[in-house]
Design a protein around this motif. Structure first.
Motif, short mmCIF file in Angstrom:
data_model
loop_
_atom_site.label_atom_id
_atom_site.label_comp_id
_atom_site.label_asym_id
_atom_site.label_seq_id
_atom_site.Cartn_x
_atom_site.Cartn_y
_atom_site.Cartn_z
N PHE A 1 8.18 -10.53 9.59
CA PHE A 1 8.03 -9.10 9.44
C PHE A 1 6.89 -8.86 8.23
N LEU A 2 7.21 -9.47 7.29
CA LEU A 2 6.51 -9.25 5.98
C LEU A 2 5.13 -9.64 5.90
N GLY A 3 5.20 -10.83 6.68
CA GLY A 3 3.94 -11.63 6.67
C GLY A 3 3.00 -10.82 7.83
N GLY A 4 3.37 -10.19 8.86
CA GLY A 4 2.67 -9.36 9.66
C GLY A 4 2.39 -8.03 9.27
N PHE A 5 3.18 -7.63 8.22
CA PHE A 5 3.02 -6.31 7.41
C PHE A 5 1.75 -6.53 6.58
N SER A 6 2.07 -7.95 5.88
CA SER A 6 0.90 -8.17 5.08
C SER A 6 -0.36 -8.22 5.69
N SER A 7 -0.45 -8.98 6.77
CA SER A 7 -1.83 -9.23 7.64
C SER A 7 -2.31 -7.77 7.76
N ALA A 8 -1.57 -7.16 8.23
CA ALA A 8 -2.04 -5.66 8.74
C ALA A 8 -2.67 -4.84 7.45
N THR A 9 -1.73 -4.70 6.50
CA THR A 9 -1.93 -3.80 5.33
C THR A 9 -3.24 -4.43 4.54
N SER A 10 -3.36 -5.61 4.65
CA SER A 10 -4.52 -6.13 3.57
C SER A 10 -5.94 -5.94 4.45
N MET A 11 -5.78 -5.92 5.71
CA MET A 11 -6.76 -5.75 6.48
C MET A 11 -7.40 -4.44 6.37
N VAL A 12 -6.17 -3.32 6.56
CA VAL A 12 -6.52 -1.95 6.51
C VAL A 12 -7.14 -1.60 5.04
N ILE A 13 -6.59 -2.08 3.91
CA ILE A 13 -7.03 -1.93 2.71
C ILE A 13 -8.58 -2.10 2.45
N VAL A 14 -8.72 -3.34 2.57
CA VAL A 14 -10.22 -4.09 2.53
C VAL A 14 -10.95 -3.26 3.21
#
Lengths: 892, 122
Positions: free
Chosen positions: A330-343
């Protein structure tokens, strides 16, 4: 099973951890200036993992479950681009760094002459293109929460609410992260560091799950491979068209996605990092995709029919009661999503603020208003609003599209959208002939076709485009059906869109560029981009405050010259009460400087340069320097050329004159020497010949004495010649000493007649002695020499049967005239001008008996005496007039 | 029959000297002192050898030579040119125009005699 609240707490704790990482990295970067590990190739490579979003993390497994190995195309494109990095990426990064490019929109706008419309167009395209992508992340986070909630057995969740909270949370997070300060470089050390950490979490989570699936569930590698062979995935027939099309799309998107451009180009700290990333990033991608198929196969086998394969990454460990692993996933997926959105939102907000908000604000201000320091605040506000707006758009898209679609399908819509920038980007980097008009036409056509054929239909059946239009075309025009353009049906919608949009995009770009001519700034920028490796890669940092004054000084020096620029700056500093050359950059100073500069480059250019230098708009110093340098060089060159050609002409004229003079002198000298040689050798020939005859003997005494007489006569002639030459030489050099005395002319004439003696034999002299009684103050010996010459000439040349010479003297005002006129045929008018030249003998030698120096000597004498001698035409025979001043010049 | 030499020269003393030397050696010497009519004279009575001065009243020796070399009967006539200017370019000019020999004044009697014998074939 962890309670749902614990999951939310884990997510928030994770975000807090990332924030701490970013904060620490930011602090470290600010304190140490440059921490080596912050800018290592490893961090750069890991930051590129921003490419692997929730789509990759969750969607790849779902993609594999639905379409077999086709998911690999999404990794294939970036791998090709990275391994061939020296072809396009290296140039892109070099241009980005040397031109201080802040985004894809900035790149295109800058390349085509800082075009504002192009910047707006690319920004719009990017915003619309990335919106589905952001929606995808929201959807995946929402889904992942839902999976846990369902698993916990709770009541049905309000998915829309989760998505809204997620969007709001991410907006807040991004604003806190990305817009804490305004960095002129648009570099974000903290963010990059946080992304690198997330990259590790993503990969670690997937690897852990993969290992668990293969060895924990599957029973080892061999068994897993057998299971794969037996699964429907192995039987998938790959569509070659889709493979090629999707590989192309992923490669194009890798270069043109705003967030990829941000990490690849804008955040790049060192060009050499590319070389490391060229193999390390493909390796990362390979690791990320390693367990995709085993997880998909296991999920298909284990889970009940109808389970969402996009969520296998979570549902598989949950089904196996591996809650820790599930949380990590879940954290891996969360990481993927958040980093994309942030950048992505940071990159897009930069574009929106720089290319839409600022130009709008600038055009809304009253013209002539002075530049205030509020621009920075404005930019920050604009960016924060943009971030919020982008997430709102993403949420809207999520709600509109119904949130039911496969993640991969949404991602590909985005890819096809941002890929529209590719032709213009590549053309701009490699083709100097590419123009703004061509770029605008290509981008507009590609954008429009993408909207019509993919984006709008993707919003949902009967949502943006009515079903009737989808089936029959707008206004019943069948060839305009969104997914069957020009009547070609049955193609996959993604390929259909890619083919048509790329065809029209590239075609119009090339055609438009060929049909139009680039403007000066476009041509300059084109050269800077296409020939970026030929320019020195100096990347000086553009800072505010003190450095700004220095930068202004540097620019001014290049425009008006060092001395003048320094004088202006020193004067301004003194007026502010400062020593040195760097005054405070006040509005007054800026206006004054602009006035000074406009004298050199024109008012409009100076205004634009000063405006850009001082308003903090994202325009690089190098751009302005390049313009200034070019202008200065052209001016200097043309000035030099002008000076050179003037100088050349002067030199050529001088050389021509000198040459003519030399040639003439040389010819005169040659002629003179030839004449002297002739005059000397002729008598010597006779002397030598006759003396040899006499020496040999055998001639009669009569002949003997005759020959001896000839020898004597010729010797006399030689002596006379030498006397004349010496006389002439003395007269010409002005070394003659005059013995002036006062005496009547009559006496001098009588003396001359007596001296002429035999040479005037047979010549009848007609005089009027009464009129000759004029007293003149002169050198009477020299005057007599002139008279003797004239009398002898008359004796020699007068061809009358009864030769006569009239000598007439009289006063005429301030002058005394003495004429010598004979009764012969005289001198032809064409020869009259030559007779006073040396050796100008008109008749044959036999009658002349002289060297032809007589009249030349007369002319020299008369000049020394302050008078002149001239030939007097129209007197019947030969007539010479000697003129003397009645009173001698200078008294004496 | 004695060979005929035509001497075109305007200095009376030099005419007398050359005539004396060549006559004594057995040549028949004719003289002419005007440049303008010299070529006509040569064509009317072509000699076995022509001695031609460069500086002549009326027309230069070079012009006369060019004229003779262009004419059919005189193209191969032996011509000895004389000049008192003694410049290299005169020699070059004479040879270019087809002079058989070129002599600078002053010369020794033996010298001119030897060349005349040589050119007119003794």
């Amino acid at each position: 099973m962890p309670p749902f609240n614990a999951l939310v707490a884990a997510a928030i704790a994770y975000v807090a951890f990332l924030f701490a990482v970013a904060f620490a990295a930011e602090r470290r970067a600010a304190r140490a200036g440059r921490s080596a590990w912050l800018r290592s190739p490893l961090v750069y490579t890991l930051s590129l993992s921003i490419y692997c979003t929730a789509w990759t993390f969750y969607g790849a497994v779902g993609y594999a479950a639905r379409s077999g190995l086709e998911y690999l195309t999404i990794y294939l494109g970036p791998t090709i681009v990275m391994t061939g990095w020296w072809l396009i990426l290296r140039k892109l990064v070099r241009v980005g760094r040397s031109q201080r490019i802040t985004s894809v929109a900035d790149l295109i706008s800058s390349r085509f002459g800082k075009s504002t419309p192009l910047g707006v167009l690319v920004t719009l395209l990017a915003v619309v293109g990335v919106t589905p992508y952001i929606a995808l992340q929201l959807q995946s986070i929402t889904l992942s929460f839902a999976v846990f909630a369902e698993n916990a057995g709770g009541e049905a969740m309000d998915l829309g609410g989760v998505a809204l909270w997620t969007a709001a949370g991410l907006a807040l997070f991004t604003v806190l992260f990305g817009t804490r300060n305004l960095d002129a470089n648009e570099r974000h050390h903290g963010i990059v560091m946080a992304i690198a950490v997330e990259a590790v979490v993503k990969l670690g989570a997937l690897m852990a799950l993969g290992i668990f699936v293969v060895w924990g569930i599957g029973g080892g590698l061999g068994a897993t491979l057998e299971a794969i062979d037996a699964s429907p995935i192995a039987e998938w027939q790959q569509d070659h068209g889709r493979w090629i099309g999707l590989t192309f799309l992923s490669a194009a998107a890798f270069l043109t996605l705003p967030r990829m451009f941000q990490v690849l180009v804008v955040e790049n700290a060192d060009e050499r990092h590319l070389a490391t990333a060229s193999w390390a990033f493909p390796a990362y991608l390979a690791a990320m995709s390693l367990f995709t198929v085993p997880i998909a196969v296991t999920g298909l086998a284990m889970l009940p029919e109808g389970s969402n394969p996009d969520m296998f990454v979570l549902t598989v460990p949950l089904a196996e009661q591996q809650y820790g692993l599930a949380t990590l996933s879940f954290l891996g997926g969360f990481s993927s999503a958040t980093s994309m959105v942030i950048v992505a939102t940071i990159a897009l907000s930069t574009m929106v603020s720089n290319h839409i908000a600022l130009p709008l604000w600038l055009s809304l201000r009253r013209p002539g208003a002075t530049v205030s320091g509020d621009v920075r605040a404005l930019v920050l506000v604009a960016r924060r609003l943009a971030i919020a707006g982008l997430l709102a758009l993403g949420y809207l898209y999520y709600r509109l599209s119904g949130g039911g679609e496969a993640l991969a399908a949404i991602g590909l819509i985005s890819f096809a959208g941002v890929a529209q920038v590719l032709p213009v980007m590549i053309g701009g980097l490699f083709w100097r002939g590419a123009t703004k008009v061509g770029a605008g036409a290509g981008l507009t056509a590609g954008f429009a076709l993408w909207l019509w054929t993919l984006f709008l239909p993707g919003l949902g059946t009967d949502a943006a485009i009515p079903l009737s239009v989808m089936e029959q075309g707008p206004f019943g025009l069948g060839w305009l059906r969104p997914q069957a353009l020009f009547g070609i049906e049955g193609i996959d919608p993604i390929l259909h869109c890619t083919l048509w949009s790329m065809l029209f995009n590239t075609g119009l770009f090339i055609l438009g560029s060929l049909l139009t001519f680039p403007q000066p700034v476009e041509r300059l920028q084109g050269a800077q981009f296409v020939n970026v490796f030929e320019h020195a890669a100096g990347a000086t940092t553009w800072r505010q405050s003190a450095a700004q004054a220095e930068d202004l000084l540097i620019m001014a020096q290049r425009i008006v010259g060092a001395a003048e620029a320094q004088a202006i700056f020193q004067g301004a500093a003194a007026a502010q009460g400062k020593a040195g050359y760097l005054p405070d950059v006040t509005p007054e100073f800026i206006q004054a400087l602009e006035r000074e500069l406009s004298g050199s480059v024109g008012a409009a250019t100076a205004h634009a340069m000063m405006g850009q230098m001082t308003e903090g708009v994202s325009v690089s110093v190098e751009d302005l320097m390049a313009v200034a340098d070019e202008a200065a060089q052209i001016m200097e060159y043309s000035a030099r050329l002008e000076a050179k050609s003037d100088e050349l002409e002067r030199t050529a004229r001088a050389l021509r004159d000198a040459n003519a003079k030399l040639t003439s002198l040389s010819a005169q000298k040659d002629a003179f020497l030839g004449q002297i040689s002739h005059e000397l050798r002729t008598p010597m020939t006779s002397i030598r010949s006759f003396s040899e005859i006499l020496r040999e003997g055998g001639v009669g005494p009569e002949v003997q004495s005759r020959y001896a007489a000839i020898i004597s006569e010729e010797a006399e002639r030689l002596t006379r010649l030498l006397d004349d030459l010496l006389d002439l030489s003395v007269l010409e050099n002005g070394q003659v000493v005059l013995n002036r005395a006062e005496a009547p002319l009559r006496r001098t004439i009588e003396r001359a007649l007596g001296a002429a003696g035999s040479r005037a034999e047979g010549l009848r002299i007609l005089r009027r002695p009464g009129e000759e009684d004029i007293r003149v103050m002169t050198d009477h010996d020299r005057l007599a020499q002139v008279f003797i010459n004239l009398i002898a000439n008359a004796g020699k040349y007068c061809d009358s049967a009864r030769p006569e010479l009239r000598i007439e003297a009289r006063r005429a005002g301030e002058a005394v005239l003495i004429d010598f006129i004979d009764n012969g045929t005289g001198i032809a008018p064409e020869h009259a001008g030559l007779i006073f030249e040396k050796f100008s003998r008109l008749s044959d030698h036999a009658r002349a008996g002289g060297a032809g120096l007589g009249l030349a000597i007369c002319r020299e004498i008369m000049e020394r005496l302050g008078g002149q001698i001239a030939y007097l035409p129209g007197q019947g025979g030969a007539a010479f007039r000697v003129t003397l001043p009645a009173r001698p010049l200078g008294g004496a | 029959m004695a060979k005929r030499v035509l001497l075109i020269e305007d200095e009376p003393n030099i005419i007398e000297a050359i005539s004396f030397i060549l006559t004594r050696d057995g040549w028949t010497v004719h003289t002419h002192s005007d440049g303008e009519t010299a070529a006509e004279r040569v064509r009317a009575h072509p000699p076995d050898l022509l001695i031609l001065d460069v500086m002549l009243p009326g027309r230069s020796g070079f012009d006369i030579l060019r004229d003779l070399r262009a004419g059919e009967g005189t193209a191969a006539l032996p011509v000895m040119m004389l000049t008192a200017r003694g410049q290299t370019k005169d020699r070059e000019m004479a040879m270019r125009l087809g002079a058989t020999h070129f002599m600078t004044k002053p010369f020794s009697n033996a010298e001119i005699l030897a060349h005349v014998r040589d050119l007119a074939g003794g």
